[in-house]
Design a protein around this motif. Structure first.
Motif, PDB file in Angstrom:
ATOM      1  N   HIS A  64       0.871  -1.182   0.000  1.00  0.00           N
ATOM      2  CA  HIS A  64       0.000   0.000   0.000  1.00  0.00           C
ATOM      3  C   HIS A  64       0.904   1.226   0.000  1.00  0.00           C
ATOM      4  N   ILE A  65       0.637   2.139  -0.919  1.00  0.00           N
ATOM      5  CA  ILE A  65       1.430   3.366  -1.011  1.00  0.00           C
ATOM      6  C   ILE A  65       0.578   4.551  -0.586  1.00  0.00           C
ATOM      7  N   GLN A  66       1.136   5.330   0.323  1.00  0.00           N
ATOM      8  CA  GLN A  66       0.550   6.624   0.687  1.00  0.00           C
ATOM      9  C   GLN A  66       1.419   7.699   0.046  1.00  0.00           C
ATOM     10  N   ALA A  67       0.807   8.581  -0.689  1.00  0.00           N
ATOM     11  CA  ALA A  67       1.534   9.706  -1.283  1.00  0.00           C
ATOM     12  C   ALA A  67       0.976  10.986  -0.674  1.00  0.00           C
ATOM     13  N   HIS A  68       1.758  11.629   0.153  1.00  0.00           N
ATOM     14  CA  HIS A  68       1.357  12.868   0.820  1.00  0.00           C
ATOM     15  C   HIS A  68       1.933  14.037   0.025  1.00  0.00           C
ATOM     16  N   ILE A  69       1.031  14.836  -0.554  1.00  0.00           N
ATOM     17  CA  ILE A  69       1.460  15.949  -1.414  1.00  0.00           C
ATOM     18  C   ILE A  69       0.822  17.243  -0.930  1.00  0.00           C
ATOM     19  N   MET A  70       1.445  18.365  -1.269  1.00  0.00           N
ATOM     20  CA  MET A  70       0.870  19.647  -0.877  1.00  0.00           C
ATOM     21  C   MET A  70      -0.459  19.870  -1.591  1.00  0.00           C
ATOM     22  N   GLU A  71      -1.380  20.427  -0.877  1.00  0.00           N
ATOM     23  CA  GLU A  71      -2.704  20.750  -1.400  1.00  0.00           C
ATOM     24  C   GLU A  71      -2.580  21.621  -2.654  1.00  0.00           C
ATOM     25  N   GLY A  72      -3.531  21.456  -3.560  1.00  0.00           N
ATOM     26  CA  GLY A  72      -3.570  22.317  -4.731  1.00  0.00           C
ATOM     27  C   GLY A  72      -3.487  21.583  -6.056  1.00  0.00           C
ATOM     28  N   ARG A  73      -3.188  20.308  -6.027  1.00  0.00           N
ATOM     29  CA  ARG A  73      -3.145  19.535  -7.275  1.00  0.00           C
ATOM     30  C   ARG A  73      -4.564  19.192  -7.718  1.00  0.00           C
ATOM     31  N   SER A  74      -4.762  19.093  -9.006  1.00  0.00           N
ATOM     32  CA  SER A  74      -6.078  18.747  -9.542  1.00  0.00           C
ATOM     33  C   SER A  74      -6.347  17.257  -9.346  1.00  0.00           C
ATOM     34  N   THR A  75      -7.611  16.880  -9.482  1.00  0.00           N
ATOM     35  CA  THR A  75      -7.980  15.466  -9.401  1.00  0.00           C
ATOM     36  C   THR A  75      -7.252  14.675 -10.473  1.00  0.00           C
ATOM     37  N   GLU A  76      -7.124  15.231 -11.654  1.00  0.00           N
ATOM     38  CA  GLU A  76      -6.435  14.548 -12.746  1.00  0.00           C
ATOM     39  C   GLU A  76      -4.962  14.315 -12.412  1.00  0.00           C
ATOM     40  N   GLN A  77      -4.317  15.288 -11.792  1.00  0.00           N
ATOM     41  CA  GLN A  77      -2.914  15.127 -11.409  1.00  0.00           C
ATOM     42  C   GLN A  77      -2.764  14.049 -10.336  1.00  0.00           C
ATOM     43  N   LYS A  78      -3.690  14.027  -9.396  1.00  0.00           N
ATOM     44  CA  LYS A  78      -3.658  13.004  -8.343  1.00  0.00           C
ATOM     45  C   LYS A  78      -3.915  11.618  -8.940  1.00  0.00           C
ATOM     46  N   GLN A  79      -4.809  11.544  -9.898  1.00  0.00           N
ATOM     47  CA  GLN A  79      -5.055  10.271 -10.579  1.00  0.00           C
ATOM     48  C   GLN A  79      -3.820   9.819 -11.349  1.00  0.00           C
ATOM     49  N   LYS A  80      -3.164  10.750 -12.005  1.00  0.00           N
ATOM     50  CA  LYS A  80      -1.940  10.421 -12.748  1.00  0.00           C
ATOM     51  C   LYS A  80      -0.894   9.832 -11.812  1.00  0.00           C
ATOM     52  N   LEU A  81      -0.736  10.435 -10.648  1.00  0.00           N
ATOM     53  CA  LEU A  81       0.232   9.945  -9.672  1.00  0.00           C
ATOM     54  C   LEU A  81      -0.167   8.569  -9.157  1.00  0.00           C
ATOM     55  N   SER A  82      -1.413   8.417  -8.747  1.00  0.00           N
ATOM     56  CA  SER A  82      -1.829   7.128  -8.179  1.00  0.00           C
ATOM     57  C   SER A  82      -1.762   6.016  -9.218  1.00  0.00           C
ATOM     58  N   GLU A  83      -2.121   6.296 -10.448  1.00  0.00           N
ATOM     59  CA  GLU A  83      -2.046   5.279 -11.504  1.00  0.00           C
ATOM     60  C   GLU A  83      -0.589   4.919 -11.828  1.00  0.00           C
ATOM     61  N   ALA A  84       0.283   5.908 -11.844  1.00  0.00           N
ATOM     62  CA  ALA A  84       1.700   5.632 -12.119  1.00  0.00           C
ATOM     63  C   ALA A  84       2.305   4.759 -11.024  1.00  0.00           C
ATOM     64  N   LEU A  85       1.973   5.047  -9.783  1.00  0.00           N
ATOM     65  CA  LEU A  85       2.514   4.263  -8.677  1.00  0.00           C
ATOM     66  C   LEU A  85       1.924   2.857  -8.655  1.00  0.00           C
ATOM     67  N   LEU A  86       0.627   2.742  -8.924  1.00  0.00           N
ATOM     68  CA  LEU A  86       0.008   1.415  -8.963  1.00  0.00           C
ATOM     69  C   LEU A  86       0.568   0.585 -10.115  1.00  0.00           C
ATOM     70  N   ASP A  87       0.723   1.198 -11.281  1.00  0.00           N
ATOM     71  CA  ASP A  87       1.322   0.491 -12.425  1.00  0.00           C
ATOM     72  C   ASP A  87       2.731   0.011 -12.088  1.00  0.00           C
ATOM     73  N   CYS A  88       3.474   0.836 -11.376  1.00  0.00           N
ATOM     74  CA  CYS A  88       4.840   0.477 -10.999  1.00  0.00           C
ATOM     75  C   CYS A  88       4.850  -0.775 -10.129  1.00  0.00           C
ATOM     76  N   ILE A  89       4.065  -0.796  -9.066  1.00  0.00           N
ATOM     77  CA  ILE A  89       4.105  -1.960  -8.165  1.00  0.00           C
ATOM     78  C   ILE A  89       3.457  -3.190  -8.790  1.00  0.00           C
TER      79      ILE A  89
END
Length: 109
Positions: free
Chosen positions: A59-84
């Motif tokens: 399980h990966i927790q990614a703690h980022i500063m507030e202000g990113r769009s939903t699309e940016q957060k999805q991009k990050l979560s999908e990239a990390l999930l694809d990686c593992i």
């Protein structure tokens, strides 16, 4: 920023340090962050309970500063999930969650 925390079962199909390095690179490859600010670490768990057919988890927790769009957060979560997912078969439970850090209350030195 961000802080990426990898929580995982004790036994993995990949060495924990290699997992940290690959997840770290995947976060940087999203181009969402200054590469010099990405921090990645892992914590192994010896005691846990999972569904009968599941051998382990990541399980990966990614703690980022507030202000990113939903699309940016999805991009990050999908990239990390694809990686593992590259390193684990369906006998592992894999998940990612992106959390907003509020600048009003987040502190660091």
């Amino acid at each position: 920023m961000p802080h990426i925390i990898i929580e995982h079962s004790e036994h993995l199909p990949i060495l924990p340090q290699v997992l940290v390095e690959r997840v770290h690179k995947a976060a940087i490859a999203t181009d969402l962050f200054d590469p010099t600010t990405v921090k990645t670490r892992a914590a192994s768990y010896q005691h846990y309970a999972l569904a009968q057919s599941i051998e382990g988890f990541i399980h990966i927790q990614a703690h980022i500063m507030e202000g990113r769009s939903t699309e940016q957060k999805q991009k990050l979560s999908e990239a990390l999930l694809d990686c593992i997912a590259t390193y684990c078969d369906t006998s592992y439970s894999l998940s990612v969650h992106v959390y907003d850090l509020l600048p009003e209350i987040y502190r660091k030195q």
